[in-house]
Write an enzyme that holds these catalytic residues in place. Structure first.
Site, PDB file in Angstrom:
ATOM      1  NE  ARG A 147      13.679  31.971  37.170  1.00 12.44           N
ATOM      2  CZ  ARG A 147      14.340  30.841  36.941  1.00 12.44           C
ATOM      3  NH1 ARG A 147      15.640  30.845  36.863  1.00 12.44           N
ATOM      4  NH2 ARG A 147      13.679  29.709  36.765  1.00 12.44           N
ATOM      5  CB  THR A 148       9.346  35.814  40.462  1.00 12.95           C
ATOM      6  OG1 THR A 148       9.559  35.460  39.099  1.00 12.95           O
ATOM      7  CG2 THR A 148       8.735  37.191  40.534  1.00 12.95           C
TER       8      THR A 148
ATOM      9  CE  LYS B 176      -7.731  27.618  57.949  1.00 12.18           C
ATOM     10  NZ  LYS B 176      -7.374  28.746  58.823  1.00 12.18           N
TER      11      LYS B 176
ATOM     12  NE  ARG C 125       4.339  34.787  39.463  1.00 15.13           N
ATOM     13  CZ  ARG C 125       5.433  34.080  39.125  1.00 15.13           C
ATOM     14  NH1 ARG C 125       5.434  32.772  39.266  1.00 15.13           N
ATOM     15  NH2 ARG C 125       6.500  34.673  38.678  1.00 15.13           N
TER      16      ARG C 125
ATOM     17  CG  HIS D 179       6.431  38.135  35.016  1.00 13.50           C
ATOM     18  ND1 HIS D 179       6.714  38.885  36.137  1.00 13.50           N
ATOM     19  CD2 HIS D 179       7.116  36.975  35.159  1.00 13.50           C
ATOM     20  CE1 HIS D 179       7.539  38.204  36.925  1.00 13.50           C
ATOM     21  NE2 HIS D 179       7.786  37.041  36.351  1.00 13.50           N
TER      22      HIS D 179
END
Lengths: 326, 390
Positions: free
Chosen positions: A72-73, A100, A122, A150
């Site tokens: 969604r975001t 890595k 995020r 958020h």
């Protein structure tokens, strides 16, 4: 003077954001929040046009750097960036060099070397955006950091409430669910209390943050008390893995005690709005009849997310000043 | 070679001295302490007004990282840091690779897993006259906590560990010290509930001692948010706690419940700290900031006298560890710390002798510091700002 135009600090309305980044609602003034919401009104109109594109961010490069799975975001940011004509680049953890063993700081500095204008981050660690903000020249937009904030979710929630209720001040907003682990909760508490809403948080005592009342909210584990006469009910997702932490005995028990049902909803105001940031667990925190019912604005939230993120991107890029220069 | 420290204020609580004395150092030992000592062919060092001669400070809790993690600290850089901080001896914690267990101290870096293991350790260590030093912590209550469980953890979305997590370990140690009659020492105590347990145990005559680190009597968990939000140099275990805990540590230091100040010096390379907060290692360097913080926050703040500070930094650590030192007695090793209680100190992380620079006190201006450190008769550190000619 109508309540919507009352500003606590009596300063002239904001015309730009003070910070180069959006790390959290904590850093925003009520005026800045209003500026973002007002700008989102204009952006929403762009989304209703046959040609859903404006040149506001032409020539700007935006990197969507996602260290956690998100549909969604990430999609919402990407659509917002494209509607503003930005050049976008998506980096997800599976395709990055993080596997890595590169540090977040090195990843960010390598991206910086390619001169992006903004990084949408995020990350599963609280404060990851603050780390990037200290070492990067680019604007950092927090798309969710750990259990911290958020901010664009809280802004789109506020936009959705304002659209229906015209103002936030004085509304009783009940936020129900896993309060301890929720970044959506923190951003919403900060935003709603700044804007003068009467915020109630409700959840099991095992999921109550320490000293939660110091955030300026009322707290209860009695869901009826939280819901009674509420203008807005916001349900938070219960992560199924929390069961293992012994936060509550069973999902069935949780639904019985805290789940939003049609019966519980009747305690709220007749024009109550039911919100959920998604993804939902139907039958755990919310009954399907409520999620799909006439009071639900859950899909409006998703739609408004694009407009609000367009507003944030636009304002952080310099707003009208940047457009004139371009 | 002989050196005569002439005309300085001597604070030697073990011998009941707080006044002007001369000290004659002959080779590695203190030869004489007295008024107007003859020159005796010694090099004379005039001790200026304002300087104070103390028995060498002993840091009971230091991580020197060698062998195995020399990028953080070596014995050479760690001891250079120690003498610059006024310490003439340090007790190295054995979390090196391979384990450095030369020190005659039984120490558990990690909480002992079971009560029976701690019981056996207490019984066994008593044979050598040693205490068991424990990092007190209940592992299940700690969980994946990275900071103190309180308002700031909630505000910043960081996982917390409550004070009870430490106090549970303290209570267990107290009970087993009572059972065995052995000595139990609480490392880097931070929670007010732990202090309460220690006080009760002492009143009951149980052999329990404790130490507090300077950051735990100086900072609170508010430092997680400001001046730099999520600064990983505020991350250590036990964590910075809330104001009530910090204030309890200050009270315990003032009323004698706390026995020692120890730094828990834990160097980490900047690469390791320049990461997400929850992924950063626990620990800060402390050797070079302990004396300025103790003078500024404890002595100048009026909480304790200088002689009590010397007990906390020298007399009691020597007594608890059952090692030489802690006094300026004639015949004792010439381990001497000269402090300048009124010198202005500005902490500059970049200039620390430690190989690592992970301190939350960078830029702090404090009143009081170290003038010189003499180890075994040899001046290993002299602070140029104090114009002391050693």
């Amino acid at each position: 003077m109508s309540p919507t135009t009352v500003h606590v600090d009596q300063q002239p309305a904001a015309t730009a954001l003070r910070s180069k980044d959006l790390l959290g609602i904590a850093d925003l003034t009520p005026d800045e929040i209003n500026l973002i919401l007002d700008t989102a009104d204009v952006m929403k109109e762009v989304g209703s046009r046959p040609i859903k594109k404006v040149p506001a961010l032409r020539g700007k490069t935006v990197v969507n750097l996602f260290f956690e799975p998100s549909t969604r975001t990430r999609t919402s940011f990407e659509i917002a960036e494209k509607r503003l004509s930005a050049d976008t680049l998506n980096i997800a953890i599976a395709t990055s060099s993080v596997v890595k063993g590169e540090t977040l700081a090195d990843t960010a500095l390598n991206l910086e070397a390619m001169q992006p204008d903004m990084i949408v981050l995020r990350h599963s660690s609280s404060g990851a955006c603050h780390l990037l903000s200290r070492i990067c020249r680019s604007a950092i937009i927090n798309a969710g950091d750990g259990m911290h904030e958020h901010p664009t979710q809280a802004l789109l929630d506020a936009f959705t409430i304002r659209e229906r209720k015209k103002q936030l001040k004085g509304l009783k907003v009940a936020i129900i669910g896993d309060l301890l682990h929720s970044r959506v909760l923190r951003s919403n508490i900060l935003l709603l209390t700044k804007m003068g809403a009467d915020v109630w948080v409700c959840g099991p005592p095992t999921m109550m943050p320490t000293d939660v009342r110091r955030f300026g909210v009322s707290a209860t584990s009695n869901v009826e008390q939280a819901v009674r006469d509420a203008d807005v009910i916001m349900m938070l997702r219960i992560q199924l893995e929390r069961m293992e932490g012994a936060y509550f005995p069973s999902l069935r028990e949780y639904f019985n005690v805290f789940g939003m049902t049609e019966a519980r909803m009747t305690l709220a105001k007749p024009d109550v709005m039911i919100m959920h940031p998604g993804p939902m667990n139907r039958g755990v925190e919310i009954a399907s009849e409520v999620a799909d019912g006439p009071y639900s604005v859950i899909l409006d939230q998703v739609a408004n997310g694009v407009a609000v993120r367009m507003a944030v991107l636009y304002l952080l890029a310099g707003g009208a000043e940047h457009e004139e220069a371009a | 070679m002989k050196r005569l420290l002439k005309g300085g204020r001597v604070v030697d609580p073990a011998n009941g001295i707080d006044g002007v004395r001369d000290i004659l150092i002959d080779g590695e030992r203190i030869a004489r302490v007295g008024l107007n000592l003859p020159f005796d062919a010694a090099t004379v060092v005039e001790i200026a007004d304002g300087l104070v001669i103390c028995p060498g400070f002993i840091d009971m809790h230091v991580h020197l990282r060698e062998p195995g993690q020399e990028h953080k600290e070596t014995v050479a850089t760690g001891t250079a840091s120690a003498v610059a901080g006024g310490f003439t001896a340090v007790a190295c914690m054995p979390n090196t690779n391979p384990v450095n267990d030369d020190a005659n101290v039984t120490t558990y870096m990690h909480p002992t897993k079971t009560a029976i293991l701690l019981r056996r350790a207490l019984e066994y260590a008593a044979m050598f006259g040693m205490p068991v030093i424990e990092h007190c912590e209940d592992p299940s209550l700690k969980g994946d906590g990275v900071v103190h469980e309180g308002y700031w953890a909630a505000s910043l979305g960081l996982r917390g560990m409550p004070g009870a997590c430490e106090a549970l370990g303290v209570e267990r140690g107290v009970l087993l010290a009572e059972l065995t009659g052995s000595a139990f020492h609480v490392a880097h105590m931070s929670a007010r509930a732990s202090l309460r347990a220690v006080r009760r145990a002492k009143e009951a005559g149980i052999r329990v001692t404790c130490e507090v680190a300077p950051h735990h009597f100086t900072l609170t968990d508010e430092a997680l948010a400001a001046p730099i939000a999520y600064d990983t140099n505020t991350k250590m275990n036990p964590p910075l706690r809330e104001a009530a805990d910090r204030d309890a540590m200050l009270d315990g230091i003032a009323d004698g419940s706390v026995d020692a100040i120890a730094t828990d010096h834990a160097p980490h390379h900047y690469d390791e700290k320049k990461v997400e907060y929850d992924r950063a290692p626990f620990g800060i360097v402390g050797l070079e900031t302990a004396v300025p913080l103790s003078l500024d926050r404890l002595v100048h703040a009026g909480r304790i006298r200088l002689s009590r500070m010397v007990e906390l930094l020298s007399v009691n650590p020597a007594r608890i560890l059952n090692v030489p030192g802690g006094s300026l007695s004639e015949g004792a090793p010439a381990d001497i710390t000269i402090i300048a209680p009124d010198v202005k100190v500005k902490i500059d992380a970049g200039k620390l002798r430690s190989r690592s620079k992970n301190t939350p006190f960078d830029g702090w201006e404090l009143r009081g510091g170290v003038a010189a450190t003499i180890v075994g008769g040899r001046p290993l550190y002299v602070n140029a700002d104090t114009r002391l000619a050693l």
